[in-house]
Motif scaffolding. Structure first.
Motif, PDB file in Angstrom:
ATOM      1  N   SER A  16       0.722  -1.194  -0.110  1.00  0.00           N
ATOM      2  CA  SER A  16       0.030   0.059  -0.006  1.00  0.00           C
ATOM      3  C   SER A  16       1.003   1.250  -0.016  1.00  0.00           C
ATOM      4  CB  SER A  16      -0.970  -0.102   1.136  1.00  0.00           C
ATOM      5  OG  SER A  16      -0.168  -0.115   2.505  1.00  0.00           O
ATOM      6  N   GLU A  21      -2.915   8.238  -3.445  1.00  0.00           N
ATOM      7  CA  GLU A  21      -4.056   8.282  -2.526  1.00  0.00           C
ATOM      8  C   GLU A  21      -5.320   8.004  -3.168  1.00  0.00           C
ATOM      9  OE1 GLU A  21      -4.302   9.785   0.612  1.00  0.00           O
ATOM     10  OE2 GLU A  21      -1.940   9.950   0.588  1.00  0.00           O
ATOM     11  N   GLU A  22      -5.694   8.094  -4.489  1.00  0.00           N
ATOM     12  CA  GLU A  22      -6.769   7.853  -4.995  1.00  0.00           C
ATOM     13  C   GLU A  22      -6.913   6.202  -5.178  1.00  0.00           C
ATOM     14  OE1 GLU A  22      -9.119   8.116  -9.615  1.00  0.00           O
ATOM     15  OE2 GLU A  22      -6.893   9.221  -9.041  1.00  0.00           O
ATOM     16  N   GLU A  23      -5.922   5.642  -5.545  1.00  0.00           N
ATOM     17  CA  GLU A  23      -5.916   4.099  -5.528  1.00  0.00           C
ATOM     18  C   GLU A  23      -5.994   3.505  -4.192  1.00  0.00           C
ATOM     19  OE1 GLU A  23      -2.632   3.062  -9.404  1.00  0.00           O
ATOM     20  OE2 GLU A  23      -1.905   3.689  -7.099  1.00  0.00           O
ATOM     21  N   GLY A  25      -7.470   4.788  -1.530  1.00  0.00           N
ATOM     22  CA  GLY A  25      -8.953   5.294  -1.430  1.00  0.00           C
ATOM     23  C   GLY A  25      -9.932   4.221  -1.961  1.00  0.00           C
ATOM     24  N   ARG A  26      -9.681   3.781  -3.209  1.00  0.00           N
ATOM     25  CA  ARG A  26     -10.242   2.792  -3.963  1.00  0.00           C
ATOM     26  C   ARG A  26     -10.413   1.364  -3.432  1.00  0.00           C
ATOM     27  NH1 ARG A  26      -8.802   5.140  -8.882  1.00  0.00           N
ATOM     28  NH2 ARG A  26      -7.259   3.405  -9.116  1.00  0.00           N
ATOM     29  N   ALA A  27      -8.933   0.888  -2.887  1.00  0.00           N
ATOM     30  CA  ALA A  27      -8.582  -0.248  -2.323  1.00  0.00           C
ATOM     31  C   ALA A  27      -9.381  -0.395  -0.852  1.00  0.00           C
ATOM     32  CB  ALA A  27      -7.220  -0.539  -2.172  1.00  0.00           C
ATOM     33  N   ALA A  29     -11.984   1.222   0.028  1.00  0.00           N
ATOM     34  CA  ALA A  29     -13.569   1.142  -0.240  1.00  0.00           C
ATOM     35  C   ALA A  29     -13.873  -0.116  -0.508  1.00  0.00           C
ATOM     36  CB  ALA A  29     -13.785   2.012  -1.109  1.00  0.00           C
ATOM     37  N   GLU A  30     -13.137  -0.954  -1.507  1.00  0.00           N
ATOM     38  CA  GLU A  30     -13.496  -2.165  -1.749  1.00  0.00           C
ATOM     39  C   GLU A  30     -13.288  -3.484  -0.575  1.00  0.00           C
ATOM     40  OE1 GLU A  30     -14.164  -5.765  -4.277  1.00  0.00           O
ATOM     41  OE2 GLU A  30     -14.632  -3.567  -4.371  1.00  0.00           O
ATOM     42  N   ASP A  32     -13.823  -2.535   2.667  1.00  0.00           N
ATOM     43  CA  ASP A  32     -14.948  -2.262   3.497  1.00  0.00           C
ATOM     44  C   ASP A  32     -16.080  -2.826   2.966  1.00  0.00           C
ATOM     45  OD1 ASP A  32     -16.076  -0.801   5.714  1.00  0.00           O
ATOM     46  OD2 ASP A  32     -17.130   0.303   4.032  1.00  0.00           O
ATOM     47  N   ARG A  33     -16.397  -3.028   1.419  1.00  0.00           N
ATOM     48  CA  ARG A  33     -17.322  -3.521   0.972  1.00  0.00           C
ATOM     49  C   ARG A  33     -17.377  -5.181   1.300  1.00  0.00           C
ATOM     50  NH1 ARG A  33     -18.733  -6.472  -2.990  1.00  0.00           N
ATOM     51  NH2 ARG A  33     -16.627  -6.738  -3.994  1.00  0.00           N
TER      52      ARG A  33
END
Length: 275
Positions: A16, A21-23, A25-27, A29-30, A32-33
């Motif tokens: 990580s 930062e964008e990548e 954030g997406r990781a 969120a995924e 968490d899902r």
């Protein structure tokens, strides 16, 4: 604490550390899902084990030792009063009673109470009485099978796009999902057919349609030979429309999106030549 910039390559100790930062954030969120989906599946699996233990529970016995289920059937007024206590109005309660009678079934008040209680544990956010009024087959459905189908919906297999989403809305719209014996095969068959018919030809788009309109899992059985969207009833066509527009607009929309709007440019140019 590790130093993220140590080492000759400038890379961190963890993967990580090399993400933007964008990548990251997406990781996050995924992750968490996936965590929420796993948590929901775990809850449903625990409930299934509990329901299996409840299935072995023997009902109380009536006067003389006879099971209450063998007692004379309750009067219509008593059954309707039970359903009214569960939230149905008098008309809905009377209609449900008549449908059960027409099907040749008889339930004691104990059996009805037990069925409602068990389904309420499986579907805590759903009005079970309203669901039974919508489809009385809920009263005969196996709770364990219902739990397994809910788990399948949470897992999202094999429909991409359902995973991680709440499964209760689908069961509210189409209760048959709960006792469907071929749910994975049915989802795959209907999704494949819609994927061929829908002008987007995108699994994500088609999956969202199935999630929003789970009745398609059954209604599409009546149109196995349909090869074009306009061969389906208008009501089903409207389920696939974009923003409530007509089928023609939907076809143009996805054609333009697929060609980066070159199709729209060509169409406008052709109209200009004709004028």
């Amino acid at each position: 604490m590790h130093a993220g910039g140590s080492g000759s390559g400038g890379g961190g100790e963890y993967a990580s550390d090399n993400l933007s930062e964008e990548e990251f954030g997406r990781a996050l969120a995924e992750a968490d899902r996936l965590y929420n989906a796993a948590q929901e599946m775990s809850r449903l699996q625990v409930q299934q084990e509990l329901e299996q233990s409840f299935a072995d529970f023997q009902p109380p016995r009536g006067v003389g030792g006879d099971p209450l289920s063998e007692a004379p059937p309750p009067l219509q007024d008593h059954v309707c009063s039970f359903w009214i206590e569960q939230g149905l109005n008098a008309r809905e309660a009377g209609q449900l009673y008549k449908e059960v009678q027409r099907a040749g079934r008889t339930y004691s008040l104990y059996q009805l109470s037990s069925k409602v209680a068990r389904w309420s544990r499986v579907l805590p956010d759903v009005d079970v009485a309203a669901l039974a009024a919508k489809d009385m087959e809920l009263l005969e459905a196996d709770v364990g099978s219902g739990l397994m189908n809910l788990i399948r919906l949470v897992e999202g297999e094999p429909v991409v796009g359902i995973s991680g989403r709440e499964s209760s809305p689908s069961s509210k719209k189409q209760p048959k999902i709960l006792w469907c014996t071929d749910l994975p095969a049915r989802i795959k068959r209907v999704t494949s057919h819609l994927l061929h018919l829908h002008p987007s030809h995108e699994l994500d788009v088609v999956s969202e349609i199935v999630v929003d309109y789970p009745e398609l899992l059954y209604r599409m059985d009546y149109y196995p030979d349909a090869t074009l969207v306009d061969e389906l009833p208008i009501e089903i066509q409207n389920m696939m429309a974009v923003g409530g527009a007509g089928i023609g607009h939907m076809v143009r929309y996805y054609k333009n999106r697929a060609t980066n709007y070159q199709a729209e440019v060509d169409r406008s140019a052709k109209q200009g030549w004709e004028t």
